[in-house]
Design an enzyme around this catalytic site. Structure first.
Site, PDB file in Angstrom:
ATOM      1  N   ASP A   1      -9.670  -0.865   5.715  1.00  0.00           N
ATOM      2  CA  ASP A   1     -11.025  -1.238   4.854  1.00  0.00           C
ATOM      3  C   ASP A   1     -10.864  -2.436   4.031  1.00  0.00           C
ATOM      4  O   ASP A   1      -9.752  -2.551   3.707  1.00  0.00           O
ATOM      5  CB  ASP A   1     -11.549   0.301   4.079  1.00  0.00           C
ATOM      6  CG  ASP A   1     -11.777   1.364   5.288  1.00  0.00           C
ATOM      7  OD1 ASP A   1     -11.500   2.590   4.705  1.00  0.00           O
ATOM      8  OD2 ASP A   1     -12.043   1.065   6.053  1.00  0.00           O
TER       9      ASP A   1
ATOM     10  N   ASP B   1      -8.131  -5.468  13.634  1.00  0.00           N
ATOM     11  CA  ASP B   1      -7.775  -4.107  13.239  1.00  0.00           C
ATOM     12  C   ASP B   1      -7.180  -3.897  12.029  1.00  0.00           C
ATOM     13  O   ASP B   1      -6.037  -3.360  11.864  1.00  0.00           O
ATOM     14  CB  ASP B   1      -6.734  -3.266  14.226  1.00  0.00           C
ATOM     15  CG  ASP B   1      -6.348  -2.088  14.392  1.00  0.00           C
ATOM     16  OD1 ASP B   1      -5.529  -1.385  14.855  1.00  0.00           O
ATOM     17  OD2 ASP B   1      -7.024  -1.356  13.558  1.00  0.00           O
ATOM     18  N   SER B   2      -7.856  -3.982  11.001  1.00  0.00           N
ATOM     19  CA  SER B   2      -7.643  -3.907   9.642  1.00  0.00           C
ATOM     20  C   SER B   2      -7.830  -2.719   8.825  1.00  0.00           C
ATOM     21  O   SER B   2      -8.790  -2.009   9.437  1.00  0.00           O
ATOM     22  CB  SER B   2      -8.375  -5.224   8.811  1.00  0.00           C
ATOM     23  OG  SER B   2      -9.748  -4.699   8.707  1.00  0.00           O
TER      24      SER B   2
ATOM     25  N   ASP C   1       0.296  -0.098  13.646  1.00  0.00           N
ATOM     26  CA  ASP C   1       0.707   1.023  14.731  1.00  0.00           C
ATOM     27  C   ASP C   1       0.824   0.652  15.931  1.00  0.00           C
ATOM     28  O   ASP C   1       1.437   1.558  16.856  1.00  0.00           O
ATOM     29  CB  ASP C   1      -0.347   2.233  14.365  1.00  0.00           C
ATOM     30  CG  ASP C   1      -1.766   1.731  14.691  1.00  0.00           C
ATOM     31  OD1 ASP C   1      -2.385   1.441  13.784  1.00  0.00           O
ATOM     32  OD2 ASP C   1      -1.991   1.567  15.992  1.00  0.00           O
TER      33      ASP C   1
ATOM     34  N   GLU D   1       0.492  -8.526  11.649  1.00  0.00           N
ATOM     35  CA  GLU D   1       0.439  -7.400  10.360  1.00  0.00           C
ATOM     36  C   GLU D   1       1.113  -7.908   9.278  1.00  0.00           C
ATOM     37  O   GLU D   1       2.252  -8.462   9.037  1.00  0.00           O
ATOM     38  CB  GLU D   1       1.039  -6.278  11.146  1.00  0.00           C
ATOM     39  CG  GLU D   1       1.528  -5.094  10.215  1.00  0.00           C
ATOM     40  CD  GLU D   1       0.432  -4.690   9.571  1.00  0.00           C
ATOM     41  OE1 GLU D   1       0.243  -4.508   8.406  1.00  0.00           O
ATOM     42  OE2 GLU D   1      -0.736  -4.111  10.161  1.00  0.00           O
TER      43      GLU D   1
ATOM     44  N   GLN E   1       0.703  -1.252  -0.047  1.00  0.00           N
ATOM     45  CA  GLN E   1      -0.007  -0.013  -0.199  1.00  0.00           C
ATOM     46  C   GLN E   1       0.996   1.571  -0.057  1.00  0.00           C
ATOM     47  O   GLN E   1       1.926   1.157   0.165  1.00  0.00           O
ATOM     48  CB  GLN E   1      -0.911  -0.033   1.271  1.00  0.00           C
ATOM     49  CG  GLN E   1      -0.131  -0.410   2.419  1.00  0.00           C
ATOM     50  CD  GLN E   1      -0.928  -1.066   3.557  1.00  0.00           C
ATOM     51  OE1 GLN E   1      -2.248  -0.946   3.393  1.00  0.00           O
ATOM     52  NE2 GLN E   1      -0.419  -1.775   4.455  1.00  0.00           N
TER      53      GLN E   1
ATOM     54  N   ASP F   1       0.401 -12.477   6.282  1.00  0.00           N
ATOM     55  CA  ASP F   1      -1.150 -12.307   5.901  1.00  0.00           C
ATOM     56  C   ASP F   1      -2.025 -13.009   7.213  1.00  0.00           C
ATOM     57  O   ASP F   1      -1.782 -14.103   7.394  1.00  0.00           O
ATOM     58  CB  ASP F   1      -1.600 -12.911   4.752  1.00  0.00           C
ATOM     59  CG  ASP F   1      -2.905 -12.830   4.487  1.00  0.00           C
ATOM     60  OD1 ASP F   1      -3.356 -13.768   3.926  1.00  0.00           O
ATOM     61  OD2 ASP F   1      -3.804 -12.001   4.984  1.00  0.00           O
ATOM     62  N   GLY F   2      -2.907 -12.026   7.703  1.00  0.00           N
ATOM     63  CA  GLY F   2      -3.792 -12.596   8.825  1.00  0.00           C
ATOM     64  C   GLY F   2      -4.686 -13.689   8.432  1.00  0.00           C
ATOM     65  O   GLY F   2      -4.774 -14.568   9.295  1.00  0.00           O
TER      66      GLY F   2
ATOM     67  N   HIS G   1      -9.114   2.593  19.625  1.00  0.00           N
ATOM     68  CA  HIS G   1      -8.600   1.569  20.138  1.00  0.00           C
ATOM     69  C   HIS G   1      -9.066   0.866  21.484  1.00  0.00           C
ATOM     70  O   HIS G   1      -9.232  -0.151  21.550  1.00  0.00           O
ATOM     71  CB  HIS G   1      -6.914   1.688  20.538  1.00  0.00           C
ATOM     72  CG  HIS G   1      -6.022   1.783  19.327  1.00  0.00           C
ATOM     73  ND1 HIS G   1      -5.530   3.102  18.908  1.00  0.00           N
ATOM     74  CD2 HIS G   1      -5.773   0.775  18.278  1.00  0.00           C
ATOM     75  CE1 HIS G   1      -4.882   2.750  17.653  1.00  0.00           C
ATOM     76  NE2 HIS G   1      -5.107   1.551  16.938  1.00  0.00           N
TER      77      HIS G   1
HETATM   78  N1  SAM Z   1      -7.939   1.731  12.487  1.00  0.00           N
HETATM   79  C1  SAM Z   1      -7.570   1.687  11.134  1.00  0.00           C
HETATM   80  C2  SAM Z   1      -8.854   1.731  10.515  1.00  0.00           C
HETATM   81  O1  SAM Z   1      -9.863   1.542  11.226  1.00  0.00           O
HETATM   82  O2  SAM Z   1      -8.795   1.868   9.142  1.00  0.00           O
HETATM   83  C3  SAM Z   1      -6.699   0.542  11.040  1.00  0.00           C
HETATM   84  C4  SAM Z   1      -5.334   0.560  11.456  1.00  0.00           C
HETATM   85  S1  SAM Z   1      -4.152  -0.547  11.086  1.00  0.00           S
HETATM   86  C5  SAM Z   1      -2.831   0.601  10.667  1.00  0.00           C
HETATM   87  C6  SAM Z   1      -4.406  -1.429   9.595  1.00  0.00           C
HETATM   88  C7  SAM Z   1      -3.567  -2.433   9.184  1.00  0.00           C
HETATM   89  O3  SAM Z   1      -4.278  -3.471   8.750  1.00  0.00           O
HETATM   90  C8  SAM Z   1      -2.735  -1.946   8.400  1.00  0.00           C
HETATM   91  O4  SAM Z   1      -1.290  -1.999   8.835  1.00  0.00           O
HETATM   92  C9  SAM Z   1      -2.528  -3.052   7.354  1.00  0.00           C
HETATM   93  O5  SAM Z   1      -1.331  -3.249   6.743  1.00  0.00           O
HETATM   94  C10 SAM Z   1      -3.275  -4.384   7.964  1.00  0.00           C
HETATM   95  N2  SAM Z   1      -3.650  -5.207   7.214  1.00  0.00           N
HETATM   96  C11 SAM Z   1      -4.428  -5.018   5.948  1.00  0.00           C
HETATM   97  N3  SAM Z   1      -4.801  -6.379   5.648  1.00  0.00           N
HETATM   98  C12 SAM Z   1      -4.175  -7.275   6.329  1.00  0.00           C
HETATM   99  C13 SAM Z   1      -3.940  -8.697   6.193  1.00  0.00           C
HETATM  100  N4  SAM Z   1      -4.665  -9.379   5.500  1.00  0.00           N
HETATM  101  N5  SAM Z   1      -3.339  -9.210   7.419  1.00  0.00           N
HETATM  102  C14 SAM Z   1      -2.706  -8.563   8.133  1.00  0.00           C
HETATM  103  N6  SAM Z   1      -2.867  -7.267   8.286  1.00  0.00           N
HETATM  104  C15 SAM Z   1      -3.454  -6.569   7.359  1.00  0.00           C
END
Ligand code: SAM
Length: 286
Positions: free
Chosen positions: A157, A154-155, A84, A104, A29, A136-137, A60
């Site tokens: 969108d 906490d992903s 974060d 993450e 991204q 990947d989660g 959070h």
């Molecule tokens: N609070 C924020 C929101 O509501 O938009 C989310 C914050 S957090 C930084 C989101 C994180 O999800 C990102 O760092 C992104 O890289 C991670 N992420 C997205 N898809 C993922 C996946 N498939 N597995 C693990 N992490 C993932």
């Protein structure tokens, strides 16, 4: 000063002005960090505000304290996303927690968050109870492994790497990875501007979990401020007084979450009930 904005609907824009401190494309991204006059250091992924130093607590605390206080004794917790570190930090505040695995996908989000916004995670990444994996989660939960008492997503969108985290196979596998009294929570988007997202997540989760509830809060930097979360389990008990007592026992610190809000947060606005029932696809449609 640079301008960054999100437009959740035609003719609607949530715009910010701040100093761009860093920008890069990671394998997953586009990552930007801004210095904002009101919200402080702010993380933006693919043009969407993710978190800021000064309002992160609003998000959070609701994402973490609501599910963990609905559980009698959460010990093993899985955090998916949350680069974060704000979610990890709040999970570690619960004195019952012995073991947190954070998965993450993008190592660069964590590295830049630790460099530019250390106040969000504080010393969570150094806590001996925390294991941080960069993968990947969805793949992580589909692999074999020990069960969890709570899974918190906490992903970002449902775009790019986040899409799979809103789909039924992921929810179904999370149910399998939870202990019998286990709880699952996730952020699901704006209950005003992203009703399709909220409805999709809710309906997909209901194909996997016996009990699915939406709850609501506010996040100052998110489009429309009102935000929706989803709580799922085999059986849910969301009593605010009980959660309050547990919060006191565990000595969690909360500036936004409160026992009264815990109860009230599960009250869905009529526009969301309409959207979930399909009687009205969005609040502004005539
Ligand atoms: N609070 C924020 C929101 O509501 O938009 C989310 C914050 S957090 C930084 C989101 C994180 O999800 C990102 O760092 C992104 O890289 C991670 N992420 C997205 N898809 C993922 C996946 N498939 N597995 C693990 N992490 C993932």
């Amino acid at each position: 000063m640079a301008r960054f904005s999100e437009s959740p609907a035609p003719g609607v824009e949530f715009a910010y002005e701040g100093e761009l401190l860093h920008a890069e494309d990671s394998p997953f991204q586009h990552i930007e960090i801004y210095e904002h006059p009101t919200f402080g250091r702010t993380l933006v992924l693919d043009g969407a505000v993710q978190t800021s130093e000064r309002d992160e607590f609003m998000y959070h605390e609701m994402l973490v304290h609501v599910p963990l206080l609905c559980h009698l004794q959460p010990q093993r917790v899985l955090v998916i996303g949350g680069g974060d570190g704000g979610t990890l930090r709040r999970v570690l505040e619960h004195s019952t927690v012995t073991d947190v695995v954070m998965v993450e996908i993008d190592e660069r989000v964590t590295a830049l968050s630790r460099e530019f916004m250390p106040s969000i995670a504080r010393d969570a990444f150094g806590d001996p109870r925390a294991t941080v994996l960069f993968e990947d989660g969805n793949a992580y939960v589909h692999a074999e492994g020990e069960p969890f008492d709570a899974i918190i997503v906490d992903s970002s969108d449902p775009i790019g790497p986040g899409v799979v985290l809103f789909e039924t196979p992921f929810y179904a596998r999370c149910l399998e990875r939870l202990n019998p009294r286990g709880v699952f929570a996730a952020q699901v988007g704006s209950p005003i501007y992203f009703q399709d997202e909220v409805r999709m997540a809710f309906n997909n989760a209901r194909k996997a979990f016996p009990e699915v509830r939406l709850y609501f809060g506010h996040v100052a930097t998110y489009p429309g401020v009102a935000w929706a979360y989803m709580l799922c389990a085999r059986r849910l008990d969301v009593d605010g007084a009980e959660a309050g007592a547990r919060g006191a026992d565990r000595k969690i610190s909360a500036r936004y979450w409160s026992p009264g809000l815990h109860d009230g947060a599960f009250g869905a606005p009529g526009i969301v009930i309409d959207s979930l029932s399909g009687s009205r696809r969005n609040p502004f449609s005539s």
